[in-house]
Design a protein around this motif. Sequence first.
Motif, PDB file in Angstrom:
ATOM      1  N   VAL A   1       0.658  -1.153  -0.028  1.00 30.56           N
ATOM      2  CA  VAL A   1       0.072   0.023  -0.013  1.00 30.56           C
ATOM      3  C   VAL A   1       1.014   1.286   0.044  1.00 30.56           C
ATOM      4  O   VAL A   1       0.276   2.184   0.439  1.00 30.56           O
ATOM      5  N   GLY A   2       2.161   0.933  -0.607  1.00 30.73           N
ATOM      6  CA  GLY A   2       3.074   2.244  -0.614  1.00 30.73           C
ATOM      7  C   GLY A   2       3.809   2.732   0.416  1.00 30.73           C
ATOM      8  O   GLY A   2       3.457   2.272   1.765  1.00 30.73           O
ATOM      9  N   ASP A   3       5.037   3.253   0.382  1.00 27.00           N
ATOM     10  CA  ASP A   3       5.921   3.534   1.424  1.00 27.00           C
ATOM     11  C   ASP A   3       6.344   2.583   2.390  1.00 27.00           C
ATOM     12  O   ASP A   3       6.461   2.757   3.329  1.00 27.00           O
ATOM     13  N   GLY A   4       6.365   1.369   1.702  1.00 28.44           N
ATOM     14  CA  GLY A   4       7.066   0.316   2.286  1.00 28.44           C
ATOM     15  C   GLY A   4       5.923  -0.508   3.425  1.00 28.44           C
ATOM     16  O   GLY A   4       6.483  -1.266   4.212  1.00 28.44           O
ATOM     17  N   ASP A   5       4.810   0.004   3.116  1.00 31.73           N
ATOM     18  CA  ASP A   5       3.814  -0.505   4.106  1.00 31.73           C
ATOM     19  C   ASP A   5       2.834  -1.782   3.695  1.00 31.73           C
ATOM     20  O   ASP A   5       2.714  -1.611   2.074  1.00 31.73           O
ATOM     21  N   ILE A   6       2.550  -2.722   4.269  1.00 25.91           N
ATOM     22  CA  ILE A   6       2.031  -4.066   3.689  1.00 25.91           C
ATOM     23  C   ILE A   6       0.764  -3.913   4.578  1.00 25.91           C
ATOM     24  O   ILE A   6       0.636  -3.935   5.509  1.00 25.91           O
ATOM     25  N   ALA A   7      -0.387  -4.226   3.662  1.00 26.91           N
ATOM     26  CA  ALA A   7      -1.690  -4.599   4.444  1.00 26.91           C
ATOM     27  C   ALA A   7      -1.963  -5.921   4.356  1.00 26.91           C
ATOM     28  O   ALA A   7      -1.816  -6.720   3.127  1.00 26.91           O
ATOM     29  N   TRP A   8      -2.277  -6.567   5.477  1.00 27.57           N
ATOM     30  CA  TRP A   8      -2.704  -8.093   5.422  1.00 27.57           C
ATOM     31  C   TRP A   8      -4.152  -7.979   5.964  1.00 27.57           C
ATOM     32  O   TRP A   8      -4.413  -7.293   6.762  1.00 27.57           O
ATOM     33  N   LEU A   9      -4.963  -8.974   5.168  1.00 30.52           N
ATOM     34  CA  LEU A   9      -6.338  -9.122   5.674  1.00 30.52           C
ATOM     35  C   LEU A   9      -6.545 -10.675   5.791  1.00 30.52           C
ATOM     36  O   LEU A   9      -6.289 -11.479   4.645  1.00 30.52           O
ATOM     37  N   TYR A  10      -6.617 -11.047   6.908  1.00 27.75           N
ATOM     38  CA  TYR A  10      -6.977 -12.565   6.978  1.00 27.75           C
ATOM     39  C   TYR A  10      -8.521 -12.759   7.235  1.00 27.75           C
ATOM     40  O   TYR A  10      -8.998 -12.135   8.050  1.00 27.75           O
ATOM     41  N   ARG A  11      -9.041 -13.703   6.489  1.00 26.55           N
ATOM     42  CA  ARG A  11     -10.579 -13.943   6.785  1.00 26.55           C
ATOM     43  C   ARG A  11     -10.720 -15.331   6.961  1.00 26.55           C
ATOM     44  O   ARG A  11      -9.884 -16.200   6.434  1.00 26.55           O
ATOM     45  N   GLN A  12     -11.747 -15.770   7.858  1.00 30.92           N
ATOM     46  CA  GLN A  12     -11.814 -17.082   8.112  1.00 30.92           C
ATOM     47  C   GLN A  12     -13.330 -17.553   8.152  1.00 30.92           C
ATOM     48  O   GLN A  12     -14.215 -16.445   8.400  1.00 30.92           O
ATOM     49  N   GLN A  13     -13.863 -18.714   7.735  1.00 30.72           N
ATOM     50  CA  GLN A  13     -15.169 -18.968   7.751  1.00 30.72           C
ATOM     51  C   GLN A  13     -15.776 -18.930   9.252  1.00 30.72           C
ATOM     52  O   GLN A  13     -14.884 -19.735   9.849  1.00 30.72           O
ATOM     53  N   ALA A  14     -16.980 -18.623   9.829  1.00 33.48           N
ATOM     54  CA  ALA A  14     -17.171 -18.711  10.926  1.00 33.48           C
ATOM     55  C   ALA A  14     -18.594 -18.886  11.259  1.00 33.48           C
ATOM     56  O   ALA A  14     -19.242 -17.594  10.680  1.00 33.48           O
ATOM     57  N   SER A  15     -18.960 -19.551  12.180  1.00 32.20           N
ATOM     58  CA  SER A  15     -20.499 -19.297  12.531  1.00 32.20           C
ATOM     59  C   SER A  15     -20.665 -18.384  13.792  1.00 32.20           C
ATOM     60  O   SER A  15     -21.815 -17.737  13.836  1.00 32.20           O
ATOM     61  N   ASP A  16     -19.678 -18.061  14.409  1.00 33.29           N
ATOM     62  CA  ASP A  16     -19.687 -17.259  15.663  1.00 33.29           C
ATOM     63  C   ASP A  16     -19.156 -15.769  15.372  1.00 33.29           C
ATOM     64  O   ASP A  16     -17.753 -15.751  14.680  1.00 33.29           O
ATOM     65  N   ASN A  17     -19.882 -14.745  15.594  1.00 32.96           N
ATOM     66  CA  ASN A  17     -19.247 -13.275  15.149  1.00 32.96           C
ATOM     67  C   ASN A  17     -18.817 -12.579  16.323  1.00 32.96           C
ATOM     68  O   ASN A  17     -18.812 -11.342  16.379  1.00 32.96           O
ATOM     69  N   SER A  18     -18.723 -13.263  17.554  1.00 37.10           N
ATOM     70  CA  SER A  18     -18.261 -12.350  18.871  1.00 37.10           C
ATOM     71  C   SER A  18     -16.967 -11.980  18.502  1.00 37.10           C
ATOM     72  O   SER A  18     -15.971 -12.517  17.994  1.00 37.10           O
ATOM     73  N   LEU A  19     -16.700 -10.679  19.072  1.00 32.33           N
ATOM     74  CA  LEU A  19     -15.369  -9.995  18.792  1.00 32.33           C
ATOM     75  C   LEU A  19     -14.341 -10.245  19.961  1.00 32.33           C
ATOM     76  O   LEU A  19     -15.077 -10.433  20.984  1.00 32.33           O
ATOM     77  N   SER A  20     -13.330 -10.203  19.947  1.00 34.18           N
ATOM     78  CA  SER A  20     -12.434 -10.022  21.096  1.00 34.18           C
ATOM     79  C   SER A  20     -12.631  -9.085  22.150  1.00 34.18           C
ATOM     80  O   SER A  20     -13.107  -7.968  21.811  1.00 34.18           O
TER      81      SER A  20
END
Length: 388
Positions: free
Chosen positions: A217-236
């Motif tokens: 994403v420019g200027d030496g920055d990397i964006a990582w986006l991890y996704r997983q199938q899940a039946s539970d949508n509770s957040l940390s």
Amino acid sequence: MSSNKMLQQRIAIVGAGLGGLACAIALHKKGFNVEVYEKAQDFRPVGGGLGLLPNGLKSLNNIYPGIVEEIKNYGCHVQETVLKSTQNENIRTNPANRFDKYGFPLITVWWWRLQQILASKLPRNIIHLDRRCTGFSQDDKGVDIYFDGKETIRADLLIGADGIKSAVRANLIADGEPRFLKSMSWRAVIKCNQQVLNPDQMGFVRGHREFMYLLNVGDGDIAWLYRQQASDNSLSTNKDEAKSRVLDKIAEWGKPLRALVEATPSERILEGAICDRLPKDFWSKGRVTLLGDAAHPMAPAAAQGSNSTFEDAWVLAECLSNASNISEAFNNYEQRRIPRLKIIQTRSAKGEMHYYETESEKLEREKHEKPEEMTGEEFSDWLHNYQL
Ligand SMILES: Cc1cc2nc3c(=O)[nH]c(=O)nc-3n(C[C@H](O)[C@H](O)[C@H](O)COP(=O)(O)OP(=O)(O)OC[C@H]3O[C@@H](n4cnc5c(N)ncnc54)[C@H](O)[C@@H]3O)c2cc1C
């Protein structure tokens, strides 16, 4: 009312995200009196990495000619996409020039940098930070817009560009919470010293019912986006827990990929449920309309969230400047946008589920399913050849 009368209308936009700012630029350049109200107290480096595609870039270029070059300089003009194993081995690379025929490239950029570029095109005094909209009421003569702890604003028309949890939509349509698509997301942008990706590549790591995008994403920055199938949508409950969750999930992945997440400060990690809404037949009532995620939240599968939002921004500004009254402008806006967005939202939701299929599940589905109305290639042509 003549077009000149329309120009005298005071327009309030709620949300200084990508859509709100793009629309404000388009309206400001056309001579409208526009003000933007944003809940954030300042423009902090937030948000994840985005893939910008020709239809979105063409819209931005209409809004502010030359801006695409600037975005390219702050982001990455992708030359190659690479499919990786979870051990970080390159399985296949493909040139990204398939977009060239549409007149614009594939660019990856950080949401926050794009927000900064857009904000820089507006006079600073029309963006009002620290204004959390809580709702509105309207009458024959105008709209009152309410803010948490701040004075009410009176405008002639209101554009809700306040994202997937839109307060304007809640007041206008009141259709409850977005739909959870059984997919969770963790993402961040970090400075990256190690070599997981060449500087002009975009990466896709396929695991079992999980995947990760890697974007320069420019200027030496990397964006990582991890996704997983899940039946539970509770957040940390906190950011450290969110980071541990990802690290647990990719515990068997190769070191370079794990190291990316390990090197990410916990506070940078955005954890969220992937949600959308079913398409709606209207986005406006009276003096109020919606734009972007507030109007048509969608799964990220086709990378169309912000790209289609930029189309909205341009088309809405055109409709407002060509109409003789608000209702004509909003009718034209809806006619030009809603049928198209129905297709994009529906296709994106299906795409989200297909991401997680195994090869055998995919074959089984294809055996029983009617073929899509448009093949992938036809959809791409339809998407990017849109006449703005
Ligand atoms: C995991 C993931 C990956 C994605 N990848 C891509 C991609 O590759 N390509 C792509 O095109 N899109 C992608 N998207 C979608 C994209 O980020 C959104 O569609 C886009 O940001 C929508 O723009 P918007 O202006 O409608 O909303 P937003 O960008 O969300 O902006 C809304 C703004 O409104 C403000 N706001 C919210 N509530 C209020 C309130 N009550 N009062 C005042 N202000 C308020 C917010 O602070 C924010 O600034 C992705 C989304 C996700 C979740």
